[in-house]
Write an enzyme that holds these catalytic residues in place. Structure first.
Site, PDB file in Angstrom:
ATOM      1  N   HIS A  49      44.285  11.656  27.559  1.00 39.11           N
ATOM      2  CA  HIS A  49      42.950  12.194  27.859  1.00 39.11           C
ATOM      3  C   HIS A  49      42.355  11.506  29.093  1.00 39.11           C
ATOM      4  CE1 HIS A  49      43.033  14.649  24.359  1.00 39.11           C
ATOM      5  NE2 HIS A  49      42.890  13.676  23.480  1.00 39.11           N
ATOM      6  N   ASP A  68      45.017  21.841  28.925  1.00 35.64           N
ATOM      7  CA  ASP A  68      45.736  21.498  27.686  1.00 35.64           C
ATOM      8  C   ASP A  68      46.966  20.643  27.980  1.00 35.64           C
ATOM      9  OD1 ASP A  68      46.053  21.515  24.960  1.00 35.64           O
ATOM     10  OD2 ASP A  68      47.150  23.413  24.917  1.00 35.64           O
ATOM     11  N   LEU A  91      31.193  23.811  45.960  1.00 33.70           N
ATOM     12  CA  LEU A  91      31.789  24.316  44.715  1.00 33.70           C
ATOM     13  C   LEU A  91      30.869  24.044  43.517  1.00 33.70           C
ATOM     14  CD1 LEU A  91      34.860  25.030  43.431  1.00 33.70           C
ATOM     15  CD2 LEU A  91      34.572  22.688  42.625  1.00 33.70           C
TER      16      LEU A  91
HETATM   17  C1  IPE Z   1      42.084  24.173  23.968  1.00 33.11           C
HETATM   18  O1  IPE Z   1      43.092  23.300  23.630  1.00 33.11           O
HETATM   19  C2  IPE Z   1      40.799  23.436  24.167  1.00 33.11           C
HETATM   20  C3  IPE Z   1      40.756  22.564  25.325  1.00 33.11           C
HETATM   21  C4  IPE Z   1      41.686  22.412  26.230  1.00 33.11           C
HETATM   22  C5  IPE Z   1      39.540  21.833  25.481  1.00 33.11           C
HETATM   23  P1  IPE Z   1      43.480  23.043  22.112  1.00 33.11           P
HETATM   24  O2  IPE Z   1      44.630  22.098  22.131  1.00 33.11           O
HETATM   25  O3  IPE Z   1      42.292  22.636  21.326  1.00 33.11           O
HETATM   26  O4  IPE Z   1      43.929  24.499  21.643  1.00 33.11           O
HETATM   27  P2  IPE Z   1      44.849  24.960  20.440  1.00 33.11           P
HETATM   28  O5  IPE Z   1      44.370  24.252  19.215  1.00 33.11           O
HETATM   29  O6  IPE Z   1      46.267  24.572  20.789  1.00 33.11           O
HETATM   30  O7  IPE Z   1      44.672  26.451  20.388  1.00 33.11           O
HETATM   31  C1  IPE Z   2      43.656  19.024  25.772  1.00 34.34           C
HETATM   32  O1  IPE Z   2      44.753  18.276  25.405  1.00 34.34           O
HETATM   33  C2  IPE Z   2      42.373  18.258  25.653  1.00 34.34           C
HETATM   34  C3  IPE Z   2      41.548  18.630  24.506  1.00 34.34           C
HETATM   35  C4  IPE Z   2      41.745  19.658  23.730  1.00 34.34           C
HETATM   36  C5  IPE Z   2      40.405  17.803  24.220  1.00 34.34           C
HETATM   37  P1  IPE Z   2      45.249  18.195  23.898  1.00 34.34           P
HETATM   38  O2  IPE Z   2      44.602  17.018  23.251  1.00 34.34           O
HETATM   39  O3  IPE Z   2      45.035  19.482  23.183  1.00 34.34           O
HETATM   40  O4  IPE Z   2      46.784  17.926  24.127  1.00 34.34           O
HETATM   41  P2  IPE Z   2      47.995  18.542  23.311  1.00 34.34           P
HETATM   42  O5  IPE Z   2      47.828  20.029  23.325  1.00 34.34           O
HETATM   43  O6  IPE Z   2      47.912  17.970  21.928  1.00 34.34           O
HETATM   44  O7  IPE Z   2      49.198  18.092  24.067  1.00 34.34           O
HETATM   45 MG    MG Z   3      46.181  21.138  22.899  1.00 34.90          MG
END
Ligand code: IPE
Ligand code: IPE
Ligand code: MG
Length: 238
Positions: free
Chosen positions: A33, A16, A127
């Site tokens: 990303h 995240d 792995l």
């Molecule tokens: C969790 O992150 C999903 C992934 C990292 C793929 P999100 O950004 O979607 O989670 P929430 O919405 O903060 O719970």
């Molecule tokens: C995690 O990063 C990747 C996905 C959930 C696809 P985020 O896109 O949730 O990044 P933040 O949480 O908004 O910083």
């Molecule tokens: Mg996120």
């Protein structure tokens, strides 16, 4: 005292913070990303070097479909390029590749790419890298229940083992250490069955900054945990 093995056999990471990493730099979220994707292979190698056998990475949740269409499309495009790159580098580095999650909503071309990458790397002996894409525990458990129902399984044959065998993660050991980067303290529907007794570790480090130092900090924390699995500490009094 019950001491954890020094290294988790199965590490799972909620990747995240990509969007915030980009926002902090005034860049579009998709740049975060892309940077996040670039982190995956070096981290898999670092895990392999440390004796970790399974690494499961949360890349896209069942709930992430609700993001703006442009971001979802960018993430799907990234999966396409990433899977081609991983197909080659995993073969070079003896990493077995798996996908946990549903491929049904992916385009036929992307489904083919994913299947080809997995097939190419299925016999590797190092792995196991499991990419969780279109993954959510609730959908996974509903799917397992449907599979068991369709097989007309007798009620008393619906055991914990039978459920586990019908999850996307069938064949992988339970998660030992679950790391969430990006500062949030929630599971967001990730491996909630498989991580029932995982040690949890939360860090503010954003996924695009998550390198070997951050990994080692999580592993040091894990090594100091006392895992009891509902039992008593060894040598504890009855
Ligand atoms: C969790 O992150 C999903 C992934 C990292 C793929 P999100 O950004 O979607 O989670 P929430 O919405 O903060 O719970
Ligand atoms: C995690 O990063 C990747 C996905 C959930 C696809 P985020 O896109 O949730 O990044 P933040 O949480 O908004 O910083
Ligand atoms: Mg996120």
């Amino acid at each position: 005292m019950t001491v954890s093995p020094a290294v988790p056999q199965h590490l799972a990471i909620i990747m995240d913070g990509n969007g915030r990493w980009a926002n902090n730099r005034g860049l579009p979220r998709v740049v975060g990303h892309r940077r996040g994707v670039d982190r995956i292979h070096p981290l898999a190698l670092a895990c392999a070097c440390r004796g970790i056998r399974y690494l499961t990475l949360y890349a896209f949740s069942t709930e992430n479909w609700s993001r703006p269409r442009a971001e979802v499309s960018a993430l799907l495009r990234l999966l396409g390029t990433m899977i081609d790159e991983e197909a080659r580098t995993c073969l070079r580095d003896n990493i077995r590749l798996r996908l946990v999650g549903s491929v049904e909503r992916l385009s036929p071309t992307l489904q083919e790419k994913v299947s080809a990458a997995i097939a190419l790397n299925s016999e590797n002996t190092g792995l196991t890298l499991c990419l969780a894409f279109d993954y959510g525990t609730r959908a996974e458990i509903v799917r397992a229940a449907r599979l068991l129902a369709a097989a007309e399984t007798r009620p008393d044959a619906v055991t914990e083992d039978a459920v586990a065998r019908n999850l996307f993660t069938a064949g992988s050991p339970d998660v030992d250490l679950l790391v969430r980067c990006g500062g949030e303290m929630r599971l967001s529907n990730f491996l909630m069955w498989q991580a029932a007794y995982a040690e949890l570790y939360f860090t503010d480090v954003l996924w695009p900054d998550f390198g070997e130092d951050a990994l080692d900090a999580a592993l040091v924390a894990f090594a100091s945990r006392n895992r009891r699995f509902g039992g008593l500490e060894q040598g504890g009094r009855a």
